[in-house]
Motif scaffolding. Sequence first.
Motif, PDB file in Angstrom:
ATOM      1  N   ALA A   9       0.859  -1.181   0.000  1.00  0.00           N
ATOM      2  CA  ALA A   9       0.000   0.000   0.000  1.00  0.00           C
ATOM      3  C   ALA A   9       0.893   1.229   0.000  1.00  0.00           C
ATOM      4  O   ALA A   9       2.052   1.170   0.431  1.00  0.00           O
ATOM      5  N   GLU A  10       0.373   2.343  -0.486  1.00  0.00           N
ATOM      6  CA  GLU A  10       1.138   3.593  -0.484  1.00  0.00           C
ATOM      7  C   GLU A  10       1.713   3.836   0.914  1.00  0.00           C
ATOM      8  O   GLU A  10       0.991   3.757   1.913  1.00  0.00           O
ATOM      9  N   GLY A  11       3.025   4.086   0.973  1.00  0.00           N
ATOM     10  CA  GLY A  11       3.683   4.368   2.246  1.00  0.00           C
ATOM     11  C   GLY A  11       4.309   3.153   2.902  1.00  0.00           C
ATOM     12  O   GLY A  11       4.728   3.226   4.057  1.00  0.00           O
ATOM     13  N   PHE A  12       4.429   2.017   2.174  1.00  0.00           N
ATOM     14  CA  PHE A  12       5.063   0.840   2.769  1.00  0.00           C
ATOM     15  C   PHE A  12       6.547   1.116   3.016  1.00  0.00           C
ATOM     16  O   PHE A  12       7.157   1.957   2.363  1.00  0.00           O
ATOM     17  N   SER A  72       4.310   3.259   8.580  1.00  0.00           N
ATOM     18  CA  SER A  72       3.091   3.742   9.253  1.00  0.00           C
ATOM     19  C   SER A  72       1.969   4.040   8.276  1.00  0.00           C
ATOM     20  O   SER A  72       0.838   3.604   8.458  1.00  0.00           O
ATOM     21  N   LYS A  73       2.297   4.788   7.216  1.00  0.00           N
ATOM     22  CA  LYS A  73       1.261   5.162   6.245  1.00  0.00           C
ATOM     23  C   LYS A  73       0.747   3.929   5.500  1.00  0.00           C
ATOM     24  O   LYS A  73      -0.451   3.790   5.274  1.00  0.00           O
ATOM     25  N   GLY A  74       1.660   3.024   5.133  1.00  0.00           N
ATOM     26  CA  GLY A  74       1.246   1.809   4.441  1.00  0.00           C
ATOM     27  C   GLY A  74       0.298   0.971   5.281  1.00  0.00           C
ATOM     28  O   GLY A  74      -0.732   0.497   4.800  1.00  0.00           O
ATOM     29  N   ALA A  75       0.651   0.804   6.558  1.00  0.00           N
ATOM     30  CA  ALA A  75      -0.205   0.025   7.464  1.00  0.00           C
ATOM     31  C   ALA A  75      -1.559   0.711   7.652  1.00  0.00           C
ATOM     32  O   ALA A  75      -2.597   0.046   7.672  1.00  0.00           O
ATOM     33  N   LYS A  79      -5.137  -0.940   6.908  1.00  0.00           N
ATOM     34  CA  LYS A  79      -6.132  -1.069   7.992  1.00  0.00           C
ATOM     35  C   LYS A  79      -7.495  -0.504   7.611  1.00  0.00           C
ATOM     36  O   LYS A  79      -8.515  -0.924   8.142  1.00  0.00           O
ATOM     37  N   LYS A  80      -7.521   0.455   6.690  1.00  0.00           N
ATOM     38  CA  LYS A  80      -8.779   1.078   6.270  1.00  0.00           C
ATOM     39  C   LYS A  80      -9.486   0.301   5.169  1.00  0.00           C
ATOM     40  O   LYS A  80     -10.574   0.673   4.762  1.00  0.00           O
ATOM     41  N   ASP A  81      -8.856  -0.777   4.696  1.00  0.00           N
ATOM     42  CA  ASP A  81      -9.367  -1.517   3.542  1.00  0.00           C
ATOM     43  C   ASP A  81     -10.027  -2.817   4.012  1.00  0.00           C
ATOM     44  O   ASP A  81      -9.346  -3.749   4.444  1.00  0.00           O
ATOM     45  N   GLU A  82     -11.347  -2.863   3.933  1.00  0.00           N
ATOM     46  CA  GLU A  82     -12.087  -4.036   4.416  1.00  0.00           C
ATOM     47  C   GLU A  82     -11.702  -5.307   3.654  1.00  0.00           C
ATOM     48  O   GLU A  82     -11.738  -6.400   4.207  1.00  0.00           O
ATOM     49  N   ARG A  83     -11.295  -5.170   2.396  1.00  0.00           N
ATOM     50  CA  ARG A  83     -10.839  -6.347   1.631  1.00  0.00           C
ATOM     51  C   ARG A  83      -9.615  -6.973   2.300  1.00  0.00           C
ATOM     52  O   ARG A  83      -9.507  -8.199   2.403  1.00  0.00           O
ATOM     53  N   VAL A  84      -8.704  -6.131   2.751  1.00  0.00           N
ATOM     54  CA  VAL A  84      -7.482  -6.601   3.415  1.00  0.00           C
ATOM     55  C   VAL A  84      -7.835  -7.258   4.744  1.00  0.00           C
ATOM     56  O   VAL A  84      -7.342  -8.346   5.062  1.00  0.00           O
ATOM     57  N   CYS A 102       6.975  -4.442  11.784  1.00  0.00           N
ATOM     58  CA  CYS A 102       6.978  -3.012  12.091  1.00  0.00           C
ATOM     59  C   CYS A 102       5.560  -2.524  12.421  1.00  0.00           C
ATOM     60  O   CYS A 102       4.984  -2.911  13.418  1.00  0.00           O
ATOM     61  N   ALA A 103       4.973  -1.696  11.584  1.00  0.00           N
ATOM     62  CA  ALA A 103       3.582  -1.261  11.777  1.00  0.00           C
ATOM     63  C   ALA A 103       2.593  -2.275  11.228  1.00  0.00           C
ATOM     64  O   ALA A 103       1.404  -2.212  11.530  1.00  0.00           O
ATOM     65  N   GLY A 104       3.076  -3.221  10.430  1.00  0.00           N
ATOM     66  CA  GLY A 104       2.210  -4.221   9.816  1.00  0.00           C
ATOM     67  C   GLY A 104       1.334  -4.990  10.791  1.00  0.00           C
ATOM     68  O   GLY A 104       0.165  -5.257  10.493  1.00  0.00           O
ATOM     69  N   PRO A 105       1.851  -5.372  11.981  1.00  0.00           N
ATOM     70  CA  PRO A 105       0.993  -6.101  12.921  1.00  0.00           C
ATOM     71  C   PRO A 105      -0.250  -5.327  13.377  1.00  0.00           C
ATOM     72  O   PRO A 105      -1.225  -5.929  13.804  1.00  0.00           O
ATOM     73  N   THR A 106      -0.236  -3.997  13.236  1.00  0.00           N
ATOM     74  CA  THR A 106      -1.442  -3.237  13.600  1.00  0.00           C
ATOM     75  C   THR A 106      -2.599  -3.574  12.661  1.00  0.00           C
ATOM     76  O   THR A 106      -3.764  -3.442  13.036  1.00  0.00           O
ATOM     77  N   VAL A 107      -2.287  -4.017  11.439  1.00  0.00           N
ATOM     78  CA  VAL A 107      -3.330  -4.457  10.513  1.00  0.00           C
ATOM     79  C   VAL A 107      -4.007  -5.713  11.068  1.00  0.00           C
ATOM     80  O   VAL A 107      -5.229  -5.860  11.012  1.00  0.00           O
ATOM     81  N   LEU A 108      -3.205  -6.602  11.641  1.00  0.00           N
ATOM     82  CA  LEU A 108      -3.746  -7.829  12.237  1.00  0.00           C
ATOM     83  C   LEU A 108      -4.610  -7.499  13.445  1.00  0.00           C
ATOM     84  O   LEU A 108      -5.643  -8.134  13.676  1.00  0.00           O
TER      85      LEU A 108
END
Length: 192
Positions: A9-12, A72-75, A79-84, A102-108
């Motif tokens: 995603a943008e900002g990865f 941070s921006k990528g995560a 996180k805002k994408d219901e498909r993800v 990094c910030a990726g676990p916040t998506v989980l």
Amino acid sequence: MKKIATLMAEGFEELEMISVCDILRRADVEVVLVGQNSKEVESAHGFKISADILFDDMDFDSCEGIYIPGGSKGAENLKKDERVLDLVRKFDEEEKLIAAICAGPTVLMEAGILENTHVTSYPTFKDDFKGAIYFDNAVTIQSGSIMTSQGPATAPYFAFDILHYLGLSDEAEKIWDEMLFPILSDNESDGE
């Protein structure tokens, strides 16, 4: 051949994405770079990386796992994408590999799959993991089929742990040696 989808995603964070994907590909893992909304994805530090395929066109059922790099921006965008979030929940239900750094676990966390799960992340995010069991001193934390890591410097080590998880330990050991891990000691680097 094992297959991993990397969500971009943008900002990865480019170092986390490229170093992990590079090491996995060296072990002949098919790594598919999946663009969230565009095939050209701009990283946190302004690099534009071409995705192999768009999210909506990807056959995730053919994958053994998904990888979520930080930034941070990528995560935040993921996180805002219901498909993800639905994809993360599906892989969790199927007990397929979900790797995030990094910030990726916040998506989980946003997907609601980390209750009583061991997790790590970039240290500034540790307060985001209510209900999870947080470790702030580990390179890789594995809890079932969920693997997490801390940040750019831990990314190569994380990649090797992913290879071991995928049953590619022989390949991991060979690549480890070829890439000159662990880093040379001071004496060796000084030519002594």
